[in-house]
Design a protein around this motif. Structure first.
Motif, PDB file in Angstrom:
ATOM      1  N   ASP A   1     -48.950  45.612   5.503  1.00 47.17           N
ATOM      2  CA  ASP A   1     -47.849  45.954   4.597  1.00 47.17           C
ATOM      3  C   ASP A   1     -46.710  46.589   5.389  1.00 47.17           C
ATOM      4  O   ASP A   1     -45.526  46.284   5.161  1.00 47.17           O
ATOM      5  CB  ASP A   1     -48.371  46.924   3.519  1.00 47.17           C
ATOM      6  N   GLY A   2     -47.062  47.450   6.327  1.00 47.85           N
ATOM      7  CA  GLY A   2     -46.052  48.132   7.131  1.00 47.85           C
ATOM      8  C   GLY A   2     -45.165  47.146   7.878  1.00 47.85           C
ATOM      9  O   GLY A   2     -43.934  47.210   7.819  1.00 47.85           O
TER      10      GLY A   2
ATOM     11  N   GLN B   1     -52.675  42.901   1.199  1.00 49.54           N
ATOM     12  CA  GLN B   1     -54.057  42.437   1.295  1.00 49.54           C
ATOM     13  C   GLN B   1     -54.764  42.737  -0.039  1.00 49.54           C
ATOM     14  O   GLN B   1     -54.173  42.574  -1.097  1.00 49.54           O
ATOM     15  CB  GLN B   1     -54.754  43.028   2.504  1.00 49.54           C
ATOM     16  N   ALA B   2     -56.029  43.146  -0.018  1.00 46.70           N
ATOM     17  CA  ALA B   2     -56.710  43.475  -1.273  1.00 46.70           C
ATOM     18  C   ALA B   2     -56.222  44.838  -1.764  1.00 46.70           C
ATOM     19  O   ALA B   2     -55.810  45.664  -0.965  1.00 46.70           O
ATOM     20  CB  ALA B   2     -58.213  43.496  -1.057  1.00 46.70           C
TER      21      ALA B   2
ATOM     22  N   GLY C   1     -51.999  53.800   5.324  1.00 46.88           N
ATOM     23  CA  GLY C   1     -51.544  54.053   6.678  1.00 46.88           C
ATOM     24  C   GLY C   1     -50.193  54.722   6.588  1.00 46.88           C
ATOM     25  O   GLY C   1     -49.761  55.121   5.495  1.00 46.88           O
ATOM     26  N   TYR C   2     -49.513  54.857   7.723  1.00 45.97           N
ATOM     27  CA  TYR C   2     -48.207  55.523   7.674  1.00 45.97           C
ATOM     28  C   TYR C   2     -47.310  55.116   8.833  1.00 45.97           C
ATOM     29  O   TYR C   2     -47.767  54.749   9.904  1.00 45.97           O
ATOM     30  CB  TYR C   2     -48.374  57.046   7.649  1.00 45.97           C
ATOM     31  N   PHE C   3     -46.029  55.151   8.542  1.00 45.10           N
ATOM     32  CA  PHE C   3     -44.997  54.969   9.549  1.00 45.10           C
ATOM     33  C   PHE C   3     -44.659  56.325  10.161  1.00 45.10           C
ATOM     34  O   PHE C   3     -44.655  57.341   9.460  1.00 45.10           O
ATOM     35  CB  PHE C   3     -43.681  54.484   8.931  1.00 45.10           C
ATOM     36  N   THR C   4     -44.298  56.317  11.448  1.00 47.97           N
ATOM     37  CA  THR C   4     -43.553  57.440  12.025  1.00 47.97           C
ATOM     38  C   THR C   4     -42.299  56.819  12.613  1.00 47.97           C
ATOM     39  O   THR C   4     -42.379  55.884  13.430  1.00 47.97           O
ATOM     40  CB  THR C   4     -44.346  58.153  13.125  1.00 47.97           C
TER      41      THR C   4
END
Lengths: 528, 528
Positions: A155-156, B347-348, A326-329
């Motif tokens: 997704d990121g 995704q899922a 998750g994450y962005f920096t």
């Protein structure tokens, strides 16, 4: 260059895609002072009352952060590890609980907030944990960096593509790259430009040459301004890039004004160099947090004095892929655009996942989470070692210096059918070459199809797929190399590739799979 | 026209966007027979061993499916409902548990599967529950319909836009529409075409006229082939569309070859017509499943004999917004494209959410879930009634037949300042008009700005924002109408609008908010 200098991210708005520029700023931004204001009754949003959430609480038995020992593993201990799975051992767990209501609903994890509509920034305690973690572990080189949750690095990257690239543009990536990343950009007609690799991953010299000699007409696209890279335990090659190379590449990116999207899902699975069984230390390891962290290849963030890195972390490999978290920096400017994009797609990540993971992390605390990551790294080291040990058992392995392909100039392992095999004719034929990975989940096998009896130049992919099918029919599914080629017309020069994962199988299953691999590959190279 | 006729979805590939056509079919499709095959050892994917997931199990105390009574609620019972929140009452709960491992890992919910990488179709027990639910409740008119999970209807619509629309195209929607839907398409330069509404939502006559008279040059876009509609408890107007209108609109969509994206988050919050307090029945209601379901306006799916509807359901309003879980029901052709798109973005959906929600639903079973939905509908009816009752108390309300705007030809309620007010001058001034919604979470107030002392034509939006700020400053946040306008230059003809939600506030808070609303609105219409 540390954040203590107060250095700020530079303006990168020239990198925003047309699409991203058209995306409105949050239309409610001006109204922020009335939102989440305890003196204002909120009747604006369509929020169900939390009493209608059919969960009174959610809880879990969480593993202790030191569940995995740091002892050097021998095969026997690996087997005891397998037995534990089947109930012989007992896991150390402690209960965690997410109540529906909390006395401090903003700062304490609770379902009334986590399961409600929330901003695309996620719940506050998770934001805080992530910010502290990034600050302490990656030490970004500028002070106003932002972190922002997403639903996993796929997704990121999909968001980064739409934020940065216009249709028809190209981005820089390794010559072998992560397929889902390429599939994500391809419908927008945003295509990869492969850069040659070596044992550390992307080569700085080829990157420079590619950018410096870029011919817009020949390439059919203007010079790329975005790089997608997996610098640690690279997918599929397993390569890991050290500090020196990262600094070289960063400098090139500054010169050619490139945004680096650092997709780093395997960062904490840095297993270190492989040593043959007999040379391995048996000395007990104590957890020393700073020693562990400083043993890891640094993130690009550490050298990112301009704020041109969008780093993507995920809990997929350290907690579970189904976390979808998750994450962005990145710079605050990029974070703002990425957040707006999240608002009209995934919104916030799932509240069940956010709250359970946050409760786990805040129970473990920063120190506990780092200990967990250290334990995982040792587990993956044991898996990597076991896999490579088993290859040594199954094949006749000779060390040599490679002169070709991505490992040119490196010490590699060449695998031959063992002379004890009945068909002596094939027994001195080189079958494949590999380098034991120092990070990640994958071993990349480079097949010597030139020594295959029916080899014809240009038909490497045919042989690769034939062998792939033979392996699958015999009961082992691996990933064929063509799937990872950033350039579909890549010239494999007599070689084929397979990516094999050591992350999941039980040890006896892994041994069995390598036995099958041995038989099928040896048979494949026979003349029939 | 029922699915028993075996009617199949028609080919709609002419509706796929260029982007969607470029999206590859799953590259591993040909390898399906080797995947999830118990005889094949999977070393292809980068899947962590489930022993590394730091959760031994996840559990929850789930509310009973009959937690909410079906009794007609009086104010007193509503208050006792409020008290319950603060601990006076005790919820009926039962524990649900998701173990790490299950003996039948495909068909039983377990963390080893739900938290692992999975297909974008989600876990199998959830797929099964959804398929059964859709079949029994919505009764699609063709047999080969598919269902597919997504991460909420905002994600669903964002995926539909990219699957169906090329940049520069327009889609049909209600003249007042859901802002996030419009924000999601706007960066791709995919814009809404507003259709006039009445008390049932989108008008069939205006839809026909718009399409029939479409002038490509004048509009700057070819005739739309996609409709975005919220047919039940429409956001923001609260309108609900019955069977007859849906059939009319469906027939027009067949004639003009339009895909209907039916965004239906409030479907089970159908509260029925509002009756003043004195006329309300006090007779106890027994749960009769088929009576409850047949009381609901049917979905477009029921008339969709061609398979041109993409219906979007979400658990946001029935379980929790933070579920970030919903599903499409559509033709298999559309489902395949939407699934491919999910693979390279979200995704899922999150495995924590998937497994807890699936365990809840499979514990409740179909019958229990329908009972829960019925209980919720009655709760929202009580909220709607309480909100409208309180408006009746705060304002002087007269019934009339509207001759203008979206309620032309309908019985509406006109609200005046009560003559008991001290400032007699304003007391006979009409302040606003509304229709009590029969579904959903929102009351749509249509303000009579023409009777405002400083009204000037064309400045409705200014007055709207002035009043909005006054309300917020006085402590009540509502949603201003301009935010929902599908056409930014919409002529409000002397009116302004506010969307007010009755879904979330405690009853005494709601009463307090309406009191403030009364004071602020009355004061706003005074001459100063």
């Amino acid at each position: 260059m540390s954040s203590e200098t107060g250095r700020k991210a530079i303006d990168l708005s020239n990198h925003l895609s047309e699409l991203s520029k058209r995306r409105k700023v949050s239309p409610l931004k001006g109204l922020a002072k009335y939102m989440n204001n305890p003196n204002v009754i909120p009747l604006a949003g369509g929020m169900p009352h939390p009493d209608y959430f059919p969960f009174a609480d959610v809880s879990a038995n969480a593993l202790a952060s030191d569940s995995f020992t740091l002892e050097p593993k021998r095969e026997s201990s690996s087997l005891s590890w397998v037995w534990k799975l089947f109930g012989a051992g007992k896991e150390k767990t402690s209960p965690i609980n997410v109540p529906k209501y909390a006395s401090d609903p903003v700062n304490e994890v609770n379902l009334a907030v986590a399961l409600q509509y929330g901003t695309a920034q996620g719940i506050v305690p998770l934001q805080k944990f992530i910010k502290e973690f990034v600050t302490r572990v990656y030490q970004p080189a500028y002070s106003d960096f932002a972190t922002l949750v997403h639903t996993g690095n796929t997704d990121g990257w999909a968001r980064a593509v739409l934020t940065l690239c216009n249709p028809g543009e190209m981005y820089i990536t390794e010559e072998w790259s992560y397929p889902s990343a390429m599939f994500a950009s391809q419908p927008y007609n945003v295509r990869p430009t492969p850069i040659a690799m070596d044992a550390e991953g992307m080569r700085a010299d080829d990157l420079y040459k590619t950018l410096d000699e870029w011919n817009e007409e020949e390439r059919g696209a203007k010079r790329p301004h975005v790089m997608y890279t997996v610098p640690v335990g690279q997918n599929p090659s397993g390569a890991t890039m050290g500090e020196k190379r990262k600094k070289e590449i960063y400098a090139i990116c500054v010169k050619f004004d490139i945004i680096i999207v650092e997709d780093d899902p395997y960062y904490f699975l840095q297993e270190g160099p492989y040593k043959p069984k007999s040379e391995r230390s048996t000395v007990s390891v104590k957890h020393d947090q700073s020693e562990f962290l400083s043993s890891l290849a640094p993130s690009y963030l550490k050298f990112d004095y301009q704020g041109r890195v969008i780093r993507m972390d995920t809990f997929s490999k350290y907690i579970a892929p189904g976390s979808r978290l998750g994450y962005f920096t990145c710079s605050p400017q990029m974070a703002e655009r990425l957040e707006r994009q999240g608002e009209t797609s995934t919104q916030a990540p799932c509240g069940f996942g956010q709250s359970l993971i946050t409760q786990l992390l805040t129970t473990w605390k920063y120190d506990g989470y780092v200990r967990w990551l250290h334990g995982l790294a040792v587990e993956y080291k044991a898996r990597r070692d076991y896999f490579i040990d088993t290859l040594f058992e199954e094949f006749h392995v000779r060390q040599s210096y490679s002169t070709e392909s991505i490992w040119a100039g490196c010490e590699v392992y060449d695998c031959y059918a063992k002379p004890t095999d009945t068909v002596e004719k094939t027994s001195y034929r080189k079958l494949f070459t590999f380098i034991p990975p120092t990070s990640g989940m994958f071993v990349w096998l480079s097949m010597d199809f030139e020594s295959h009896p029916s080899f014809k130049e240009g038909e490497e992919e045919t042989l690769e797929m034939q062998l792939f099918i033979n392996l699958a029919e015999a009961g082992v599914l691996v990933a064929p190399g063509w799937y990872f080629a950033a350039d579909e017309d890549m010239n494999d020069r007599g070689r084929g590739h397979f990516r094999i994962s050591f992350s999941n199988a039980e040890f006896p299953t892994m041994k069995n799979a390598i036995k099958i691999l041995g038989e099928v590959v040896k048979d494949f190279f026979k003349e029939h």
